[in-house]
Design a protein around this motif. Sequence first.
Motif, PDB file in Angstrom:
ATOM      1  N   GLY A 165      41.986  40.648  29.760  1.00  0.00           N
ATOM      2  CA  GLY A 165      40.608  40.515  29.307  1.00  0.00           C
ATOM      3  C   GLY A 165      39.552  40.315  30.369  1.00  0.00           C
ATOM      4  N   SER A 166      39.849  40.603  31.635  1.00  0.00           N
ATOM      5  CA  SER A 166      38.869  40.314  32.696  1.00  0.00           C
ATOM      6  C   SER A 166      37.564  41.083  32.519  1.00  0.00           C
ATOM      7  CB  SER A 166      39.474  40.603  34.068  1.00  0.00           C
ATOM      8  OG  SER A 166      40.516  39.699  34.338  1.00  0.00           O
ATOM      9  N   THR A 167      37.639  42.369  32.136  1.00  0.00           N
ATOM     10  CA  THR A 167      36.414  43.141  31.910  1.00  0.00           C
ATOM     11  C   THR A 167      35.614  42.552  30.750  1.00  0.00           C
ATOM     12  OG1 THR A 167      37.505  45.155  32.688  1.00  0.00           O
ATOM     13  CG2 THR A 167      35.476  45.428  31.439  1.00  0.00           C
ATOM     14  N   LEU A 168      36.305  42.181  29.692  1.00  0.00           N
ATOM     15  CA  LEU A 168      35.636  41.657  28.506  1.00  0.00           C
ATOM     16  C   LEU A 168      35.006  40.292  28.784  1.00  0.00           C
ATOM     17  CD1 LEU A 168      38.395  42.517  25.854  1.00  0.00           C
ATOM     18  CD2 LEU A 168      36.726  44.033  26.969  1.00  0.00           C
ATOM     19  N   VAL A 169      35.728  39.453  29.508  1.00  0.00           N
ATOM     20  CA  VAL A 169      35.204  38.140  29.884  1.00  0.00           C
ATOM     21  C   VAL A 169      33.968  38.298  30.759  1.00  0.00           C
ATOM     22  CG1 VAL A 169      35.688  36.079  31.273  1.00  0.00           C
ATOM     23  CG2 VAL A 169      37.397  36.907  29.633  1.00  0.00           C
TER      24      VAL A 169
END
Length: 240
Positions: free
Chosen positions: A203-207
């Motif tokens: 989830g790094s992009t979403l975070v």
Amino acid sequence: MKNKLHSGDSLPFLESLPAALVDALITDPPYASGGLHIGSKNRSTSDKYQNGGTARKYPEFTGDHRDQRTHLRWMTLWLAECLRVMKDGAPICLFTDWRQLPLTTDALQIAGFTWRGIAVWDKGEGVRPQMGRYRNQAEYIVWGSKGQMPNERDVGVLRGVYKEVVKQKDKFHVTGKPTDLMRDLIKICKPGGLILDPFAGSGSTLVAAQMEGYHWLGCELSEEYKAIAIERLAQLKGHS
């Protein structure tokens, strides 16, 4: 259809989306580059990418076993769907490494995108030192757009080289990217736009999108990594 993380394979997910939906696509797909022959490619992802002797274990992920021909075919399939669901002029950013850099630039163009350049992620000098050889301390972001990319998007001049080391407290995936790196990288999207990541991982992009005031839409095949991503996003909401 925003701020949702879907379960399952990326291709059916992308096929289900309406056309001209998203303002940017930023993703870190499986590289299928760990290993020089079929035996080594079929090793578990933890065996291929777990290095540095850390005791922390990460869940496995799929899709990293393909040879060059099948990987190019697979990349072209889902990228063609991405082209359909992106708005005209929307930017696309794909992570890759030195082994798959030529293939990734080919796949981007075969799918119909305009290739516009390569940005560099400098991971620092502590990464994979080898005596008598250059350090493999960089990964790459192949970027382009769906057709013409207007300059009037209220987006400033962006860096071409991002130097960001991986910190264990910020590492949630065996090949995860630093949150601060993603917070800088996603600024290629117009302010407040919808960012798509069909390989959401932990989830790094979403975070990063949530932290920087963008909308987001993601998909992840691994239920273990999806749970990690959901927990990270929930923690953000808890601190807001």
